[in-house]
Scaffold this motif. Structure first.
Motif: not given
Length: 127
Positions: A6, A36, A94, A96
């Protein structure tokens, strides 16, 4: 070896925008759902957005619907998350994710803890 990397996180003021990218290597994910997730401090990881392998279907958490847009470029083995109108509540790491199942559905990705996962990128939204 499969890797999801990411990028694009950072610090932004409320109301601002960021675009996250997730580049996959080690195998092609052009036939797999991708998405996500995020994890805020002290909270469990939660679903944010997902896209089908053909990009014909997308699905969003209620909290981000209308503000975030997921897309993918299968030629680049990359998935993106455009985040607009960011709020302090969007502050999180966050992650992936890519489904291990070929030609599976978005639900395969959302419900499977054994997806391929990236290391995460920090998004911080200041008020």
């Amino acid at each position: 070896q499969v890797q999801l990397v990411e990028s694009g996180g950072g610090l932004v003021q409320a109301g601002g925008s960021l675009r996250l990218s997730c580049a996959a290597s080690g195998r092609t994910f052009s036939s797999s759902a991708m998405g996500w997730f995020r994890q805020a401090p002290g909270k469990e990881r939660e679903f944010v957005a997902a896209i089908s392998w053909s990009a014909s279907n997308t699905y969003y958490a209620n909290s981000v619907s209308g503000r975030f847009t997921i897309s993918r470029d299968n030629a680049k083995n990359t998935v993106y998350l455009q985040m607009n109108s960011l709020e302090p509540e969007d502050t999180a790491v966050y992650y992936c994710a890519a489904s291990k199942w070929a030609y599976g559905s978005i639900s395969d990705l959302i419900g499977d803890p054994d997806n391929y996962w990236g290391q995460g990128t920090q998004v911080t939204v200041s008020s």
